[in-house]
Design an enzyme around this catalytic site. Structure first.
Site, PDB file in Angstrom:
ATOM      1  CD  GLU A 179      -2.675   7.642   5.444  1.00  0.00           C
ATOM      2  OE1 GLU A 179      -3.561   6.838   5.789  1.00  0.00           O
ATOM      3  OE2 GLU A 179      -1.499   7.581   5.821  1.00  0.00           O
ATOM      4  CD  GLU A 184      -2.684   1.262   2.563  1.00  0.00           C
ATOM      5  OE1 GLU A 184      -3.160   0.167   2.924  1.00  0.00           O
ATOM      6  OE2 GLU A 184      -2.895   2.338   3.165  1.00  0.00           O
TER       7      GLU A 184
END
Length: 567
Positions: A167, A162
C-alpha cells in the site's frame, strides 16, 4: 521477587514472536499461475485470468471514503507493450445511478490458492490522493461484485482475512518512499496493528518487486527479495490467523479518502505492472528429512535459542519444538540453519526441549525426536511503566525494559496507548544525540540492541513514537550497564541537580537546591545497601566497604543517579 516476575513477563511479551522475524521459512519453487502481460500493442486484459470488480458497495460509495468509480473501460485498465496499466483518471463518470469525478480499475484474479509466494514487479504512482494497492482477500469473502462471491461468498470481512502486500499513499507521516504491508484479521482490522513497512527508492519511476511468502507458520513481506516484515502469532487462532484458506489477488488504485485530498490539478496516475507470478510446491514428496541436528545457542534470563538444521529433497524442513511452555511450529529451507528463540522462560530454570523434524508432506525424520536442555541465566536488567513525555503526550503510557546481555544492552519499548495507529519507533540517544530505527516485534512493541557496552557505564535513551497525525516522545531514561531490576530506571526528564565530593569517606555531603526526600545507595549488582529518608544531606557510610556504588537522590517524583567511589 515481584519485580523480577514483572520484568520477565514484559520481556516474554517483547520476544513472543521474534523467532520468526525477517526470514522466509518455506521456499516455493513451482510457478503455478502468472500473467506476463505480453502484448505487441494495446490490448484488453486477459479475461480468463482477471475480473473487473465494478459493483459499488451498498450505500453508493467504496470503502474508506474513497471517491472513485471502478470501471472496465480500457482507458482505466489495459495491456500495452508487455505491461499492465491501471490508470486512475479525473473525469465525470456515471454508473449504477451515481456520478463521480474520478475513475480507476480494480482487478480480481480468477485464481485462488492456499500457501505460496507472490511476486509482483511494478512501479506505482506517488501522486497526492492516490492509493495504489497490491493485496489479497479470502476467497470466501462476502463482497458483492467480487469474482468468487456468487459461489463462495459466505464470510464477512475481516473474518475472511486480508493480506496487503503493498500500500502507498496512506501514511503521510512516514518518510518519502515508505511502502506498507498489513494484515487484517478479526483480532486487528481497520487501523490494524499488524503493520510493517520499508523505504524504496524512486517508486514512481523505477520498478520494484513486491513479494509475499505465505506458509502454514508465518507470512513474510519482501521488497526486491529482502524481507522486512513477518507476521507470526505465537499461538494461532481463528481470530488472529484466518490465513488457512484460499485467497485471491486484487490490484487497484483508490482515490481520496484516507489517501488524503486530491489536488485540483490532478489529471491521471498509473500503476504499471510488469508481471504477476504465484509459486507453490507441487511435487509429491515421499522422502523423509535427513541429517537433522538440534543444538542450543544463546541463552538469556528469559529466552533460549535453539539452532536447528536438516535436509529434505523437497527443499524445506518443518520443525516442532515441545517443552513445558507449549509447542512451537516453524520451518526453514533445507540445509539452512534455523534460529528459534524460545520466549516466556523463567530465570535460573532448566528447560528440556523435544524437537522433531518432518517435511511439509508429513514425512518424519527417522530418529525423531532430538532432546536438548539448557538453563536460563539470572536477570540482569531494569524495567518500568510511565506516561511521562518530552514532547506530545500519552493517553495511557508505555513500558520500557533494559537488559544486559554480555557486553550488549537490549532496549525494548511497548506503547500502551490504544488510540494511536500506524506506529513506528525511533530510539533517541541523549548525548551525543542520535536516532536509530527500532525493530517491531509485534503490535506496538519495538526493540533495539546496542553493542559493545562497558559494565558500570551509564547509558541514556528515550523513544520517539511516530503515528498517524503526530508523535510522542518518551522521557529519557538512564541505565547502568550490568545492573539489575532492583535499581529500576531513573528518569532524567527533570533530573535532580545535586553534587558531592567524590570519592567519599565516612559521610556523603549532598549539596542541592532542591528538597531531597530520600537517598539510596546500591552496590554494582543492584542491591540496595543503604537508605536514608531523615537526614538526606549528610549520610553516614562508615559501614560501607571500599568500592564503587550508585547514589540515587530523590526529590518528589524526580530522581537522579550518579556513580560514587567509597575510599
Amino acid at each position: 521477587m515481584k519485580k523480577n516476575t514483572l520484568f520477565q513477563m514484559l520481556l516474554s511479551i517483547l520476544l513472543a514472536t521474534q523467532f520468526g522475524f525477517a526470514q522466509v521459512d518455506v521456499v516455493y519453487n513451482n510457478l503455478v499461475w502468472s500473467d506476463e502481460f505480453d502484448s505487441n500493442g494495446v490490448e484488453a486484459i486477459n479475461a480468463t485470468k482477471w475480473h473487473h470488480q465494478i459493483q459499488i458497495p451498498s450505500g453508493g460509495n467504496w470503502y474508506n471514503d474513497e471517491v472513485q468509480h471502478y470501471t472496465d473501460q480500457p482507458t482505466n485498465s489495459s495491456v500495452n507493450g508487455g505491461f499492465l496499466n491501471i490508470v486512475a483518471k479525473k473525469e465525470p463518470y456515471t454508473s449504477q445511478g451515481y456520478t463521480k469525478q474520478y475513475t480507476s480499475a480494480r482487478l480480481n484474479s480468477k485464481f485462488a490458492f492456499l500457501y505460496g509466494r507472490v511476486d509482483i514487479r511494478a512501479k506505482i504512482p506517488t501522486n497526492q490522493g492516490t492509493w495504489p494497492a497490491l493485496w489479497m482477500l479470502g476467497k470466501n469473502v462476502n463482497e458483492d461484485g467480487a469474482y468468487f462471491d456468487a459461489i463462495y461468498g459466505t464470510t464477512d470481512w475481516p473474518v475472511c482475512g486480508e493480506i496487503d502486500i503493498l500500500e502507498h499513499g496512506i501514511t503521510s507521516w512516514q518518510p518519502a518512499g515508505y511502502v506498507q504491508s498489513a494484515l487484517h484479521t478479526p483480532s486487528s482490522f481497520g487501523n490494524t496493528t499488524n503493520i510493517g513497512g520499508t523505504i524504496a527508492a524512486n517508486l514512481g519511476t523505477d520498478y520494484h518487486v513486491y513479494s509475499m511468502n505465505w506458509s502454514p507458520f508465518q507470512i513474510t513481506f519482501l521488497l526486491d527479495g529482502v524481507a522486512y516484515y513477518t507476521y507470526n502469532p505465537a499461538v494461532k487462532t481463528p481470530s488472529n490467523w484466518p490465513f488457512n484458506a484460499e485467497q485471491y489477488l486484487l490490484l487497484n488504485i483508490a482515490m481520496g479518502g484516507v489517501a488524503g485530498t486530491i489536488p485540483s490539478n490532478f489529471t491521471q496516475a498509473a500503476m504499471v505492472v510488469d508481471y504477476v507470478r504465484i509459486y507453490q510446491n507441487t511435487a509429491i514428496d515421499t522422502q523423509a528429512p535427513t541429517n537433522f541436528v538440534a543444538t542450543v545457542g544463546a541463552v538469556t534470563s528469559s529466552t533460549i535459542e535453539l539452532l536447528l538444521n536438516g535436509n529434505d529433497n523437497s527443499g524445506n524442513v518443518s520443525y516442532s519444538i515441545n517443552y513445558s511452555g507449549g509447542t512451537i511450529n516453524t520451518a526453514n529451507p533445507s540445509g539452512v540453519q534455523k534460529s528459534v528463540v524460545v520466549p516466556n522462560l523463567n530465570p535460573n530454570t532448566n528447560y528440556i526441549f523435544s524437537i522433531t523434524a518432518s517435511d511439509l508432506s508429513g514425512n518424519n525424520y527417522v530418529s525423531n525426536p532430538i532432546v536438548v536442555s539448557a538453563t536460563t541465566t539470572s536477570v540482569t536488567g531494569c524495567f518500568g511503566t510511565s506516561s511521562l513525555a518530552q514532547s506530545g503526550s500519552f493517553s495511557t503510557g508505555y513500558n520500557y525494559a533494559f537488559e544486559t546481555l554480555g557486553t550488549n544492552v537490549k532496549i525494548t519499548y511497548g506503547l500502551l496507548d490504544t488510540d494511536k495507529v500506524g506506529v513506528v519507533a525511533i530510539l533517541w540517544r541523549q548525548n551525543p544525540f542520535g536516532e536509530t530505527q527500532m525493530t517491531n516485534v509485534t503490535g506496538n512493541i519495538f526493540t533495539h540492541t546496542i553493542t559493545g557496552q562497558t559494565i558500570g557505564n551509564t547509558i541514556i535513551y528515550g523513544v520517539k513514537f511516530a503515528y498517524t497525525g503526530g508523535m510522542s516522545v518518551t522521557n529519557y531514561y538512564s541505565y547502568v550497564v550490568g545492573s539489575n531490576c532492583v535499581l529500576e530506571v531513573a528518569s532524567i526528564q527533570e533530573p535532580v541537580e545535586f553534587s558531592f565530593i567524590n570519592p567519599v569517606e565516612d559521610f556523603i555531603n549532598i549539596n542541592s537546591e532542591a528538597e531531597i526526600n530520600k537517598v539510596e545507595v546500591y552496590n554494582m549488582t543492584g542491591i540496595l545497601v543503604l537508605e536514608s529518608k531523615s537526614d538526606t544531606q549528610k549520610i553516614d557510610i562508615t559501614n560501607l566497604s571500599q568500592g564503587i556504588y550508585l547514589l540515587a537522590v530523590y526529590s518528589g517524583d524526580n530522581k537522579s543517579v550518579k556513580k560514587m567511589i567509597v575510599k
